[in-house]
Design a protein around this motif. Structure first.
Motif, mmCIF file in Angstrom:
data_model
loop_
_atom_site.group_PDB
_atom_site.id
_atom_site.type_symbol
_atom_site.label_atom_id
_atom_site.label_comp_id
_atom_site.label_asym_id
_atom_site.label_seq_id
_atom_site.Cartn_x
_atom_site.Cartn_y
_atom_site.Cartn_z
ATOM 1 N N MET A 199 0.865 -1.177 0.000
ATOM 2 C CA MET A 199 0.000 0.000 0.000
ATOM 3 C C MET A 199 0.900 1.224 0.000
ATOM 4 O O MET A 199 1.808 1.331 0.817
ATOM 5 C CB MET A 199 -0.894 0.019 1.245
ATOM 6 N N ILE A 234 0.682 5.424 -0.021
ATOM 7 C CA ILE A 234 -0.218 6.568 0.174
ATOM 8 C C ILE A 234 0.565 7.835 -0.128
ATOM 9 O O ILE A 234 1.704 7.982 0.318
ATOM 10 C CB ILE A 234 -0.734 6.636 1.634
ATOM 11 N N VAL A 250 3.449 7.395 2.426
ATOM 12 C CA VAL A 250 3.474 6.236 3.314
ATOM 13 C C VAL A 250 3.650 4.983 2.463
ATOM 14 O O VAL A 250 3.098 4.880 1.374
ATOM 15 C CB VAL A 250 2.146 6.107 4.116
ATOM 16 N N ASP A 268 3.670 0.685 2.945
ATOM 17 C CA ASP A 268 3.508 -0.490 3.789
ATOM 18 C C ASP A 268 3.558 -1.704 2.859
ATOM 19 O O ASP A 268 2.625 -1.926 2.079
ATOM 20 C CB ASP A 268 2.175 -0.392 4.536
ATOM 21 N N CYS A 302 8.611 -7.161 6.167
ATOM 22 C CA CYS A 302 7.931 -5.987 6.731
ATOM 23 C C CYS A 302 8.689 -4.711 6.403
ATOM 24 O O CYS A 302 9.801 -4.506 6.883
ATOM 25 C CB CYS A 302 7.830 -6.172 8.247
ATOM 26 N N PHE A 339 7.183 5.959 6.705
ATOM 27 C CA PHE A 339 6.274 7.106 6.822
ATOM 28 C C PHE A 339 7.101 8.369 6.626
ATOM 29 O O PHE A 339 8.071 8.594 7.351
ATOM 30 C CB PHE A 339 5.591 7.087 8.189
ATOM 31 N N VAL A 393 10.586 1.371 9.529
ATOM 32 C CA VAL A 393 10.810 0.014 10.034
ATOM 33 C C VAL A 393 10.998 -0.897 8.822
ATOM 34 O O VAL A 393 10.154 -0.927 7.927
ATOM 35 C CB VAL A 393 9.641 -0.502 10.905
ATOM 36 N N LEU A 411 10.692 3.100 21.475
ATOM 37 C CA LEU A 411 9.495 2.748 20.709
ATOM 38 C C LEU A 411 8.571 1.938 21.603
ATOM 39 O O LEU A 411 8.964 1.522 22.710
ATOM 40 C CB LEU A 411 9.856 1.990 19.423
ATOM 41 N N SER A 436 6.478 -3.805 20.564
ATOM 42 C CA SER A 436 6.916 -4.043 19.186
ATOM 43 C C SER A 436 8.174 -4.902 19.097
ATOM 44 O O SER A 436 8.370 -5.614 18.115
ATOM 45 C CB SER A 436 7.182 -2.711 18.477
ATOM 46 N N PHE A 475 8.168 -8.450 17.992
ATOM 47 C CA PHE A 475 7.831 -8.722 16.590
ATOM 48 C C PHE A 475 9.006 -8.429 15.664
ATOM 49 O O PHE A 475 8.917 -8.662 14.464
ATOM 50 C CB PHE A 475 6.625 -7.880 16.164
ATOM 51 N N TRP A 507 15.245 0.115 12.456
ATOM 52 C CA TRP A 507 14.243 1.014 13.056
ATOM 53 C C TRP A 507 14.935 2.364 13.171
ATOM 54 O O TRP A 507 15.923 2.507 13.890
ATOM 55 C CB TRP A 507 13.798 0.472 14.417
ATOM 56 N N PRO A 554 0.831 1.322 14.614
ATOM 57 C CA PRO A 554 0.880 2.773 14.822
ATOM 58 C C PRO A 554 0.269 3.597 13.685
ATOM 59 O O PRO A 554 -0.044 4.763 13.882
ATOM 60 C CB PRO A 554 2.379 3.076 14.926
ATOM 61 N N GLY A 555 0.072 3.016 12.522
ATOM 62 C CA GLY A 555 -0.483 3.765 11.395
ATOM 63 C C GLY A 555 -1.995 3.949 11.437
ATOM 64 O O GLY A 555 -2.553 4.728 10.656
ATOM 65 N N LEU A 584 -3.695 7.591 11.587
ATOM 66 C CA LEU A 584 -3.569 8.340 10.338
ATOM 67 C C LEU A 584 -4.482 7.758 9.246
ATOM 68 O O LEU A 584 -5.143 8.487 8.515
ATOM 69 C CB LEU A 584 -2.110 8.329 9.881
ATOM 70 N N LEU A 585 -4.515 6.437 9.175
ATOM 71 C CA LEU A 585 -5.353 5.776 8.167
ATOM 72 C C LEU A 585 -6.828 6.141 8.373
ATOM 73 O O LEU A 585 -7.552 6.436 7.419
ATOM 74 C CB LEU A 585 -5.154 4.260 8.278
ATOM 75 N N LYS A 597 6.855 3.264 26.210
ATOM 76 C CA LYS A 597 8.005 3.393 25.300
ATOM 77 C C LYS A 597 9.269 2.848 25.971
ATOM 78 O O LYS A 597 9.559 3.197 27.109
ATOM 79 C CB LYS A 597 8.220 4.856 24.921
HETATM 80 C C1 BLA Z 1 5.210 5.428 13.933
HETATM 81 N N1 BLA Z 1 5.539 3.086 13.151
HETATM 82 C C2 BLA Z 1 5.743 4.103 14.026
HETATM 83 C C3 BLA Z 1 6.583 3.658 15.083
HETATM 84 C C4 BLA Z 1 6.849 2.306 14.847
HETATM 85 C C5 BLA Z 1 6.180 1.953 13.648
HETATM 86 C C6 BLA Z 1 7.707 1.398 15.711
HETATM 87 C C7 BLA Z 1 7.080 4.523 16.223
HETATM 88 C C8 BLA Z 1 6.015 4.686 17.258
HETATM 89 C C9 BLA Z 1 5.958 3.494 18.189
HETATM 90 O O1 BLA Z 1 6.894 3.300 18.960
HETATM 91 O O2 BLA Z 1 4.980 2.735 18.128
HETATM 92 C C10 BLA Z 1 6.127 0.701 12.955
HETATM 93 N N2 BLA Z 1 5.651 -0.906 14.785
HETATM 94 C C11 BLA Z 1 5.890 -0.576 13.484
HETATM 95 C C12 BLA Z 1 5.845 -1.790 12.716
HETATM 96 C C13 BLA Z 1 5.597 -2.821 13.576
HETATM 97 C C14 BLA Z 1 5.476 -2.253 14.887
HETATM 98 C C15 BLA Z 1 6.038 -1.892 11.257
HETATM 99 O O3 BLA Z 1 5.242 -2.895 15.927
HETATM 100 C C16 BLA Z 1 5.509 -4.235 13.212
HETATM 101 C C17 BLA Z 1 5.274 -5.215 14.092
HETATM 102 N N3 BLA Z 1 2.947 3.759 9.468
HETATM 103 C C18 BLA Z 1 2.501 2.784 8.625
HETATM 104 C C19 BLA Z 1 1.307 3.228 7.972
HETATM 105 C C20 BLA Z 1 1.055 4.497 8.445
HETATM 106 C C21 BLA Z 1 2.087 4.800 9.395
HETATM 107 C C22 BLA Z 1 0.546 2.408 6.977
HETATM 108 O O4 BLA Z 1 3.015 1.718 8.464
HETATM 109 C C23 BLA Z 1 -0.022 5.411 8.110
HETATM 110 C C24 BLA Z 1 -1.064 5.135 7.348
HETATM 111 C C25 BLA Z 1 2.164 5.963 10.135
HETATM 112 N N4 BLA Z 1 3.802 5.319 11.912
HETATM 113 C C26 BLA Z 1 2.936 6.164 11.300
HETATM 114 C C27 BLA Z 1 2.872 7.398 12.022
HETATM 115 C C28 BLA Z 1 3.760 7.275 13.082
HETATM 116 C C29 BLA Z 1 4.305 5.945 13.008
HETATM 117 C C30 BLA Z 1 1.998 8.593 11.662
HETATM 118 C C31 BLA Z 1 4.092 8.306 14.133
HETATM 119 C C32 BLA Z 1 2.980 8.410 15.129
HETATM 120 C C33 BLA Z 1 3.282 7.639 16.374
HETATM 121 O O5 BLA Z 1 4.446 7.571 16.799
HETATM 122 O O6 BLA Z 1 2.348 7.084 16.949
#
Ligand code: BLA
Length: 311
Positions: A87, A89, A96, A98, A113, A117, A126, A166, A170, A173, A180, A239-240, A243-244, A296
């Protein structure tokens, strides 16, 4: 490898003040993740016979509620790969990506994986071959799949350092290969990200080509349940989500998550989120809205360079 798009010059604001024109130009590294998907699929087709997934008919493209955001979905399968989907975006301010690959339960190989973003000047990345089985209770799984490919992590460790704390949940996984990281956009970083993406992807692809079918029904069941647990986690807590939801609305977001991105959550098993993650149960029995119970954690990389978990 083909290099991704070079940056384009975008006029970010042209203001007229007191008869003087003030124009500001900002160089934006307009990374297009669609090319990442195209290149990965091109590499796949050299080695594997890909068939379109039945999901492709239902999900191809979508426009966000703002009328400007474009979502592009791609979905394939092969005899061994249950679902290879992407996907991307894009709108004026963010991109974005994924991209994931899930195997048929006959195979115990990791899950591919890539989650990128990009917004304004900031990138959250990631990139990993997520372990199907928890590495803590299956060290032979680590020997089998990770020990001999740690060099791909070393190659990118300097340019993409650990992204800091983070969501604690997570970590289980992720594999010791995980990239990261967070960085501000530059052409150099996006080029390196493209190389890393294709290198991780080709490593995953090679592993999936080499793997042989699991014959023991109890192992196949264990693989299926492990994948179901992973899908259940991500369909609920990725975490996405926020936003989605903002981009396409609550109902569409939920459908995309459960039917497309983490397809299998309704088909591979019957256990619920609370069955797998009871710590999220609230007093009235529902799933807590909290993203994390642990909070975190992991300020620094919790694996040493050999891939040993150091916490
Ligand atoms: C933030 N995305 C993050 C973070 C992680 C990931 C680790 C940092 C925030 C956190 O610590 O949770 C990714 N976490 C993952 C992945 C796994 C996991 C891949 O556990 C797998 C097991 N990201 C996307 C999509 C969108 C997106 C599709 O993959 C939006 C449509 C957005 N990711 C997104 C945004 C943030 C983020 C906006 C920052 C917001 C936040 O920190 O909550």
């Amino acid at each position: 490898f083909k290099a991704p798009n070079s940056p384009v010059l975008i006029s970010s604001s042209t203001k007229k003040t007191n008869f003087k024109f003030q124009s500001t130009f900002r160089v934006i590294s307009a990374v297009s993740y669609k090319e990442f998907a195209d290149s990965a699929l091109e590499e796949t087709r050299k080695r594997v016979l890909l068939e379109p997934s039945p999901l492709q008919e239902k999900y191809s493209s979508m426009t966000g509620l703002d009328g400007k955001t474009q979502l592009q979905m791609l979905a394939f399968k092969s005899s061994k790969i249950r679902l290879l989907r992407s996907m991307a975006i894009e709108n004026e301010t963010m991109q974005v990506f994924d991209f994931a690959g899930f195997m048929e339960p006959k195979y115990d190989t990791p899950i591919f994986c890539a989650n990128f973003f990009t917004s304004a000047n900031m990138n959250i990345v990631v990139l990993d071959l997520n372990p199907l089985h928890q590495l803590t209770d299956k060290t032979d799984y680590q020997d089998k799949y990770y020990n001999n490919i740690m060099s791909i992590h070393h190659k990118y460790a300097e340019i993409f350092p650990w992204g800091g704390k983070l969501t604690g949940e997570s970590i289980k996984f992720f594999s010791p290969l995980v990239m990261w990281t967070r960085f501000s956009s530059s052409q150099e970083k996006h080029k390196a990200l493209f190389s890393a993406f294709l290198e991780y992807y080709q490593t995953w692809l090679e592993i999936t080509i080499q793997v042989t079918e699991e014959m023991d029904p109890s192992q196949v069941r264990a693989n299926r349940e492990a994948q179901h647990k992973y899908l259940t986690w991500r369909a609920q807590k990725d975490p996405g989500h926020g936003l989605l939801r903002k981009l396409v609305g609550e109902a569409k977001a939920k459908e995309l998550l459960r039917d497309f991105l983490f397809r299998g959550v309704n088909e591979l098993g019957t256990k619920t989120f609370i069955d797998y993650f009871p710590e999220y149960q609230t007093e009235d029995g529902t799933v807590s809205d909290k993203r994390s119970i642990i909070g975190k954690s992991f300020e620094t990389r919790p694996w040493d360079s050999t891939g040993r978990f150091i916490g």
